[in-house]
Enzyme design. Structure first.
Site, PDB file in Angstrom:
ATOM      1  N   ASN A 139       0.876  -1.178   0.000  1.00 54.59           N
ATOM      2  CA  ASN A 139       0.000   0.000   0.000  1.00 54.59           C
ATOM      3  C   ASN A 139       0.904   1.216   0.000  1.00 54.59           C
ATOM      4  O   ASN A 139       1.662   1.441   0.954  1.00 54.59           O
ATOM      5  CB  ASN A 139      -0.901  -0.007   1.234  1.00 54.59           C
ATOM      6  CG  ASN A 139      -1.856   1.176   1.222  1.00 54.59           C
ATOM      7  OD1 ASN A 139      -1.697   2.113   0.434  1.00 54.59           O
ATOM      8  ND2 ASN A 139      -2.842   1.137   2.094  1.00 54.59           N
ATOM      9  N   SER A 152      -1.887  13.152 -15.671  1.00 54.80           N
ATOM     10  CA  SER A 152      -3.147  13.045 -16.408  1.00 54.80           C
ATOM     11  C   SER A 152      -3.300  14.266 -17.297  1.00 54.80           C
ATOM     12  O   SER A 152      -2.925  15.379 -16.923  1.00 54.80           O
ATOM     13  CB  SER A 152      -4.330  12.986 -15.445  1.00 54.80           C
ATOM     14  OG  SER A 152      -5.531  13.174 -16.153  1.00 54.80           O
ATOM     15  N   TYR A 209      -8.811  15.213  -7.884  1.00 51.34           N
ATOM     16  CA  TYR A 209      -7.960  14.350  -8.721  1.00 51.34           C
ATOM     17  C   TYR A 209      -6.966  15.198  -9.515  1.00 51.34           C
ATOM     18  O   TYR A 209      -5.768  14.906  -9.569  1.00 51.34           O
ATOM     19  CB  TYR A 209      -8.857  13.537  -9.672  1.00 51.34           C
ATOM     20  CG  TYR A 209      -8.099  12.671 -10.649  1.00 51.34           C
ATOM     21  CD1 TYR A 209      -7.567  11.450 -10.264  1.00 51.34           C
ATOM     22  CD2 TYR A 209      -7.917  13.080 -11.980  1.00 51.34           C
ATOM     23  CE1 TYR A 209      -6.870  10.654 -11.175  1.00 51.34           C
ATOM     24  CE2 TYR A 209      -7.230  12.294 -12.885  1.00 51.34           C
ATOM     25  CZ  TYR A 209      -6.713  11.077 -12.482  1.00 51.34           C
ATOM     26  OH  TYR A 209      -6.027  10.293 -13.374  1.00 51.34           O
ATOM     27  N   ALA A 249      -5.934  18.221  -8.911  1.00 53.48           N
ATOM     28  CA  ALA A 249      -4.945  18.828  -8.009  1.00 53.48           C
ATOM     29  C   ALA A 249      -3.841  17.816  -7.686  1.00 53.48           C
ATOM     30  O   ALA A 249      -2.650  18.155  -7.663  1.00 53.48           O
ATOM     31  CB  ALA A 249      -5.616  19.298  -6.724  1.00 53.48           C
ATOM     32  N   SER A 250      -4.236  16.560  -7.480  1.00 48.28           N
ATOM     33  CA  SER A 250      -3.228  15.536  -7.143  1.00 48.28           C
ATOM     34  C   SER A 250      -2.277  15.299  -8.314  1.00 48.28           C
ATOM     35  O   SER A 250      -1.074  15.129  -8.124  1.00 48.28           O
ATOM     36  CB  SER A 250      -3.910  14.227  -6.717  1.00 48.28           C
ATOM     37  OG  SER A 250      -4.493  13.560  -7.829  1.00 48.28           O
ATOM     38  N   LYS A 251      -2.818  15.327  -9.525  1.00 44.03           N
ATOM     39  CA  LYS A 251      -1.974  15.076 -10.706  1.00 44.03           C
ATOM     40  C   LYS A 251      -1.139  16.315 -11.049  1.00 44.03           C
ATOM     41  O   LYS A 251      -0.023  16.201 -11.568  1.00 44.03           O
ATOM     42  CB  LYS A 251      -2.840  14.649 -11.892  1.00 44.03           C
ATOM     43  CG  LYS A 251      -3.504  13.280 -11.694  1.00 44.03           C
ATOM     44  CD  LYS A 251      -2.463  12.182 -11.510  1.00 44.03           C
ATOM     45  CE  LYS A 251      -3.060  10.801 -11.548  1.00 44.03           C
ATOM     46  NZ  LYS A 251      -2.044   9.731 -11.443  1.00 44.03           N
TER      47      LYS A 251
END
Ligand SMILES: NC(=O)c1ccc[n+]([C@@H]2O[C@H](COP(=O)([O-])OP(=O)(O)OC[C@H]3O[C@@H](n4cnc5c(N)ncnc54)[C@H](O)[C@@H]3O)[C@@H](O)[C@H]2O)c1
Length: 247
Positions: free
Chosen positions: A55, A135, A148, A150-152
């Protein structure tokens, strides 16, 4: 054929991950596949493939698997960060802090933790190459995917920052931005309501100027290039494999 390279691939049991693992194994590299879903990796049968249930949110597990890989093979040449989770399209007012944190943790913190370990061991070997999957939505957002994206976006900014930091160590870091891809994840970007009606691939397909969904093999080809010596002077770059969706 044996490249002699040892490459760690996260998300190895996923749609893109399996294609990337197959391509890199075919080129003769040894692959250590990490995924929290061990079952998903069980049909990858190759003497040069090692699967590890990890994980990516667990720092100790990440540290241990890099340490074990280096102890076993004496080198870590590459890291390909493919693991990630989607966001079901949701208006910001309905996104909980917990959901935001979970998406940022898996997609961005997971990349930080693996890169930290990879750089440590690549420095010992004198070189290395890292590919982080972002992405196209960073360049071309869809509504309701703010967490999502923001994370990419963090993955892209982090990769560029790391590229300049580790260039003196001959470690290259690049980002690969897929467009809408034909994997299980695709339907997970739709809203809960849309998901009830089933996945409408046409909607995603029609958003790609080249008129087709991206296939996992398209991603594998690009990863193959980015980990190869053919891209030896490419670092801090963002490669879009998106059929023109980012235009
Ligand atoms: N499919 C698309 O349309 C699309 C588009 C742009 C970017 N991406 C990105 O491409 C990458 C691969 O996506 P995919 O389509 O192959 O998805 P997928 O769902 O098929 O694969 C993702 C894999 O990551 C693993 N994973 C998730 N969380 C994990 C964790 N905490 N620790 C370890 N493993 C974990 C899952 O078990 C799964 O095997 C992702 O980073 C995704 O965000 C996908």
């Amino acid at each position: 054929m044996d490249t002699g390279k040892v490459i760690i691939v996260t998300g190895a049991g996923g749609g893109m991950g399996k294609a990337v693992v197959a391509k890199l194994l075919g080129e003769g590299s040894t692959i250590v596949g990490l995924d929290m879903n061990k079952e998903a990796m069980k049909d990858i049968k190759d003497s040069k493939f090692v699967s590890q249930q990890v994980n990516l949110l667990d720092e100790e597990q990440v540290r241990d698997v890099f340490k074990a890989t280096f102890s076993k093979f004496g080198r870590i040449d590459g890291l390909v960060n493919i693991a990630g989770i989607a966001q079901s399209a949701t208006s910001i007012g309905d996104v909980s802090l917990e959901q935001w944190n979970r998406i940022l943790s898996v997609n961005a913190t997971g990349v930080f933790l693996t890169c930290k370990e990879a750089v440590h061991y690549m420095k010992k070997g004198g070189s290395g190459v890292i590919v982080n999957v972002g992405s196209v939505s960073v360049a071309r957002p869809r509504p309701g995917l703010q967490s999502y994206i923001a994370s990419k976006g963090a993955v892209e900014a982090f990769s560029r920052a790391l590229a300049i930091e580790v260039s003196p160590d001959k470690i290259r870091v690049n980002v690969l931005h897929p467009g809408p891809a034909d994997t299980n994840m695709l339907g997970q970007f739709s809203s809960v309501k849309q998901q009830e009606g089933g996945l409408n691939k046409e909607v995603f397909k029609n958003s790609v100027p080249l008129g087709e969904l991206i296939q996992p093999d398209d991603i594998a080809e690009a990863v193959s290039y980015l980990v190869s010596d053919g891209s030896r002077m490419v670092t801090g770059a963002s490669l879009h494999v998106d059929g023109g969706r980012g235009l």
